[in-house]
Design a protein around this motif. Structure first.
Motif, PDB file in Angstrom:
ATOM      1  N   LEU A 111       0.819  -1.222   0.000  1.00 44.48           N
ATOM      2  CA  LEU A 111       0.000   0.000   0.000  1.00 44.48           C
ATOM      3  C   LEU A 111       0.847   1.264   0.000  1.00 44.48           C
ATOM      4  CD1 LEU A 111      -2.732  -1.181   2.495  1.00 44.48           C
ATOM      5  CD2 LEU A 111      -3.083  -0.672   0.094  1.00 44.48           C
ATOM      6  N   GLN A 112       2.023   1.199   0.590  1.00 43.50           N
ATOM      7  CA  GLN A 112       2.890   2.375   0.634  1.00 43.50           C
ATOM      8  C   GLN A 112       3.409   2.757  -0.753  1.00 43.50           C
ATOM      9  OE1 GLN A 112       5.849   1.345   3.579  1.00 43.50           O
ATOM     10  NE2 GLN A 112       4.659   2.225   5.252  1.00 43.50           N
ATOM     11  N   THR A 113       3.296   1.878  -1.715  1.00 45.16           N
ATOM     12  CA  THR A 113       3.726   2.215  -3.083  1.00 45.16           C
ATOM     13  C   THR A 113       2.665   3.003  -3.840  1.00 45.16           C
ATOM     14  OG1 THR A 113       2.831   0.188  -4.077  1.00 45.16           O
ATOM     15  CG2 THR A 113       5.051   0.072  -3.153  1.00 45.16           C
ATOM     16  N   GLY A 114       1.477   3.150  -3.246  1.00 39.53           N
ATOM     17  CA  GLY A 114       0.397   3.845  -3.924  1.00 39.53           C
ATOM     18  C   GLY A 114      -0.668   2.918  -4.454  1.00 39.53           C
ATOM     19  N   VAL A 115      -0.513   1.611  -4.236  1.00 36.23           N
ATOM     20  CA  VAL A 115      -1.502   0.642  -4.695  1.00 36.23           C
ATOM     21  C   VAL A 115      -2.726   0.690  -3.788  1.00 36.23           C
ATOM     22  CG1 VAL A 115      -1.984  -1.827  -4.971  1.00 36.23           C
ATOM     23  CG2 VAL A 115       0.192  -0.889  -5.750  1.00 36.23           C
ATOM     24  N   HIS A 116      -3.907   0.797  -4.383  1.00 32.95           N
ATOM     25  CA  HIS A 116      -5.151   0.792  -3.614  1.00 32.95           C
ATOM     26  C   HIS A 116      -5.816  -0.572  -3.593  1.00 32.95           C
ATOM     27  CE1 HIS A 116      -5.671   5.045  -2.695  1.00 32.95           C
ATOM     28  NE2 HIS A 116      -5.328   5.354  -3.922  1.00 32.95           N
ATOM     29  N   TYR A 117      -5.485  -1.423  -4.558  1.00 40.38           N
ATOM     30  CA  TYR A 117      -6.239  -2.665  -4.717  1.00 40.38           C
ATOM     31  C   TYR A 117      -5.317  -3.887  -4.672  1.00 40.38           C
ATOM     32  CZ  TYR A 117      -9.730   0.637  -6.357  1.00 40.38           C
ATOM     33  OH  TYR A 117     -10.605   1.682  -6.445  1.00 40.38           O
ATOM     34  N   ILE A 118      -5.675  -4.839  -3.811  1.00 41.27           N
ATOM     35  CA  ILE A 118      -4.957  -6.107  -3.694  1.00 41.27           C
ATOM     36  C   ILE A 118      -5.982  -7.224  -3.817  1.00 41.27           C
ATOM     37  CG2 ILE A 118      -3.437  -7.523  -2.283  1.00 41.27           C
ATOM     38  CD1 ILE A 118      -2.611  -4.972  -0.789  1.00 41.27           C
ATOM     39  N   LEU A 119      -5.799  -8.104  -4.794  1.00 37.19           N
ATOM     40  CA  LEU A 119      -6.728  -9.208  -5.033  1.00 37.19           C
ATOM     41  C   LEU A 119      -6.035 -10.542  -4.759  1.00 37.19           C
ATOM     42  CD1 LEU A 119      -8.356  -8.056  -8.419  1.00 37.19           C
ATOM     43  CD2 LEU A 119      -9.176  -7.647  -6.092  1.00 37.19           C
ATOM     44  N   PRO A 120      -6.755 -11.522  -4.238  1.00 40.34           N
ATOM     45  CA  PRO A 120      -6.156 -12.842  -4.017  1.00 40.34           C
ATOM     46  C   PRO A 120      -5.951 -13.576  -5.334  1.00 40.34           C
ATOM     47  CG  PRO A 120      -8.485 -12.879  -3.451  1.00 40.34           C
ATOM     48  CD  PRO A 120      -8.146 -11.451  -3.753  1.00 40.34           C
ATOM     49  N   SER A 121      -4.906 -14.370  -5.418  1.00 43.49           N
ATOM     50  CA  SER A 121      -4.604 -15.077  -6.671  1.00 43.49           C
ATOM     51  C   SER A 121      -5.581 -16.223  -6.923  1.00 43.49           C
ATOM     52  CB  SER A 121      -3.172 -15.628  -6.641  1.00 43.49           C
ATOM     53  OG  SER A 121      -3.017 -16.545  -5.577  1.00 43.49           O
ATOM     54  N   GLY A 122      -6.308 -16.639  -5.908  1.00 42.48           N
ATOM     55  CA  GLY A 122      -7.212 -17.771  -6.077  1.00 42.48           C
ATOM     56  C   GLY A 122      -8.556 -17.428  -6.690  1.00 42.48           C
ATOM     57  N   LEU A 123      -8.767 -16.178  -7.093  1.00 44.15           N
ATOM     58  CA  LEU A 123     -10.052 -15.811  -7.703  1.00 44.15           C
ATOM     59  C   LEU A 123     -10.271 -16.591  -8.990  1.00 44.15           C
ATOM     60  CD1 LEU A 123     -10.247 -11.911  -7.329  1.00 44.15           C
ATOM     61  CD2 LEU A 123     -11.656 -13.601  -6.166  1.00 44.15           C
ATOM     62  N   ASN A 124     -11.490 -17.098  -9.176  1.00 44.02           N
ATOM     63  CA  ASN A 124     -11.786 -17.743 -10.454  1.00 44.02           C
ATOM     64  C   ASN A 124     -11.976 -16.667 -11.521  1.00 44.02           C
ATOM     65  OD1 ASN A 124     -14.603 -16.870 -10.591  1.00 44.02           O
ATOM     66  ND2 ASN A 124     -15.002 -18.371  -8.991  1.00 44.02           N
ATOM     67  N   PRO A 125     -11.890 -17.030 -12.798  1.00 43.94           N
ATOM     68  CA  PRO A 125     -11.943 -16.022 -13.882  1.00 43.94           C
ATOM     69  C   PRO A 125     -13.155 -15.094 -13.810  1.00 43.94           C
ATOM     70  CG  PRO A 125     -11.222 -18.125 -14.756  1.00 43.94           C
ATOM     71  CD  PRO A 125     -11.596 -18.382 -13.334  1.00 43.94           C
ATOM     72  N   ILE A 126     -14.313 -15.636 -13.477  1.00 41.63           N
ATOM     73  CA  ILE A 126     -15.528 -14.803 -13.440  1.00 41.63           C
ATOM     74  C   ILE A 126     -15.406 -13.735 -12.358  1.00 41.63           C
ATOM     75  CG2 ILE A 126     -18.003 -14.797 -12.950  1.00 41.63           C
ATOM     76  CD1 ILE A 126     -18.166 -17.564 -14.214  1.00 41.63           C
ATOM     77  N   ASN A 127     -14.986 -14.138 -11.148  1.00 40.87           N
ATOM     78  CA  ASN A 127     -14.861 -13.165 -10.057  1.00 40.87           C
ATOM     79  C   ASN A 127     -13.738 -12.173 -10.298  1.00 40.87           C
ATOM     80  OD1 ASN A 127     -16.989 -14.178  -8.573  1.00 40.87           O
ATOM     81  ND2 ASN A 127     -15.724 -15.632  -7.450  1.00 40.87           N
ATOM     82  N   LEU A 128     -12.658 -12.617 -10.944  1.00 43.20           N
ATOM     83  CA  LEU A 128     -11.566 -11.704 -11.279  1.00 43.20           C
ATOM     84  C   LEU A 128     -12.063 -10.621 -12.229  1.00 43.20           C
ATOM     85  CD1 LEU A 128      -8.611 -10.835 -11.244  1.00 43.20           C
ATOM     86  CD2 LEU A 128      -8.166 -12.516 -13.049  1.00 43.20           C
ATOM     87  N   ILE A 129     -12.819 -11.017 -13.214  1.00 40.11           N
ATOM     88  CA  ILE A 129     -13.362 -10.048 -14.182  1.00 40.11           C
ATOM     89  C   ILE A 129     -14.315  -9.080 -13.487  1.00 40.11           C
ATOM     90  CG2 ILE A 129     -14.911  -9.847 -16.171  1.00 40.11           C
ATOM     91  CD1 ILE A 129     -13.592 -12.469 -17.206  1.00 40.11           C
TER      92      ILE A 129
END
Length: 398
Positions: free
Chosen positions: A91-109
């Motif tokens: 977050l200190q780099t300016g990133v607002h969004y962190i997503l888990p790698s286990g998301l299936n394609p539909i939820n990632l989209i």
């Protein structure tokens, strides 16, 4: 118009992610395997989102460069780490969004489309300061006495709003005895004191480096570690921090010290909504009446919403909402039920109440308050109008 996505990470990871992003509204415009080439590739492809699957120091430095130099392209990091320090580092780099790698394609989209929608509004706000002021809400939690549940409300309101996919920052402006860190179970190194010592007039980029992160998604700025440093922060600095952060966050929640001082006056001036908290007992209501008379001289009445915190004192059972509204001259917006056992247990555990005991009476009411904010501004105004009508009707019946 398609959402343009650029991938940053190893070749294998980028290939796997690209296979997951098969959607008619998303276009993968390229993949970058060398962090040193990311800015050139952004210039060439003009992506809306940059999906980062590598959290090495080099990749995070690239994220920080994107944040500072290409603010219209939004980095989204994919990481399974649950370590708070790792989250803070990202977050200190300016990133607002962190997503888990286990998301299936539909939820990632779905997540990427939601992020794109949010960031489109943010970029519009950056281009139009007036729009930013309308879309972002500064909620001040205020009262005239200590121990009435202000911080409990502030912390849990922030957590609930963050869990609804909002970007939330919580400012502990009780600079002598703030308890936000304690209720979040955190012991952060950096506070507002270290921030103003680093730079007396900080911008949003500097402020974000001093924010702490809670696993619920809330970013927060703690009060100084020791009361004697409270005078080191000026009202002008406190106000500038709010002004800088409201461009980047959907909600800026301020837990103010009890009573009136220069900093609380500055917060009152820039707040979108003021939740004035009082307890349901005679001494608190007497103080509330005095405080409201001052508050109404400093702020528009429509900004002020009365939140009453019930106590377990059986001697106040005859005091009704109608009595409170008549005495204070303002309708009761919400009443938080007495739930001392659950509130104290959560505080002792260092876990927000709605995470520790979501079924408690107090939790349910705080979630209801959050739901009233998590929507169009008209929704909150409507709640006030309905409450006002109800109070008038009750007066007629009496």
């Amino acid at each position: 118009m398609k959402i343009k996505v650029l991938l940053l990470g190893s070749k294998e990871a980028c290939t796997q992610i690209q296979l997951s992003l098969r959607d008619e509204e998303i276009s993968v415009v390229g993949s970058v395997y060398d962090e040193n080439q990311i800015l050139d590739e952004i210039n060439r492809t003009l992506p809306d989102l940059i999906l980062v699957s590598d959290t090495s120091s080099m990749s995070l430095r690239a994220c920080h460069q994107i944040y500072l130099l290409r603010p219209r392209s939004v980095p989204v990091v994919i990481s399974d780490s649950e370590d708070v320090n790792d989250m803070q580092r990202i977050l200190q780099t300016g990133v607002h969004y962190i997503l888990p790698s286990g998301l299936n394609p539909i939820n990632l989209i779905i997540e990427l489309k939601g992020i794109y929608s949010n960031e489109s509004n943010r970029i519009l706000a950056m281009d139009n300061t007036r729009t930013a002021a309308n879309k972002s809400r500064v909620i001040l939690i205020f009262g005239t006495k200590d121990g009435i549940g202000k911080t409990t409300l502030a912390v849990n309101l922030a957590v609930k709003l963050a869990r609804e996919k909002n970007k939330v920052v919580l400012l502990d402006y009780d600079l002598q005895f703030g308890d936000v860190s304690s209720l979040l179970g955190a012991d952060p190194k950096n506070t507002i004191l270290e921030l103003v010592q680093e730079q007396s007039n900080p911008n949003a980029d500097v402020i974000r480096q001093f924010l702490s992160f809670h696993i619920s998604g809330v970013n927060f700025l703690p009060a100084p570690h020791s009361p004697e440093y409270s005078n080191s922060i000026t009202a002008a600095q406190a106000e500038r921090i709010i002004a800088a952060l409201r461009v980047y966050y959907d909600y800026v929640i301020v837990d103010a010290a009890s009573g009136f001082n220069d900093i609380s006056a500055a917060c009152i001036d820039c707040a979108s909504t003021i939740l004035f908290v009082t307890e349901m007992n005679i001494p608190s209501l007497r103080n509330a009446k005095k405080g409201l008379s001052v508050l109404q001289a400093l702020a528009y009445s429509e900004k002020i919403k009365l939140v009453v915190s019930k106590t377990n004192d059986t001697t106040v059972k005859d005091i009704s909402n109608n009595d409170i509204a008549r005495v204070l001259g303002i309708p009761v917006w919400h009443v938080i039920p007495a739930d001392d056992r659950a509130v104290i247990a959560a505080a002792n555990q260092g876990t927000p109440l709605i995470l520790e005991n979501s079924r408690s009476k107090a939790s349910k009411m705080i979630m209801k308050i959050a739901d009233a904010f998590d929507g169009p501004v008209e929704k909150i105004k409507g709640a006030k109008i309905e409450e006002s009508k109800k109070t008038k009707q009750e007066r007629k019946e009496r």
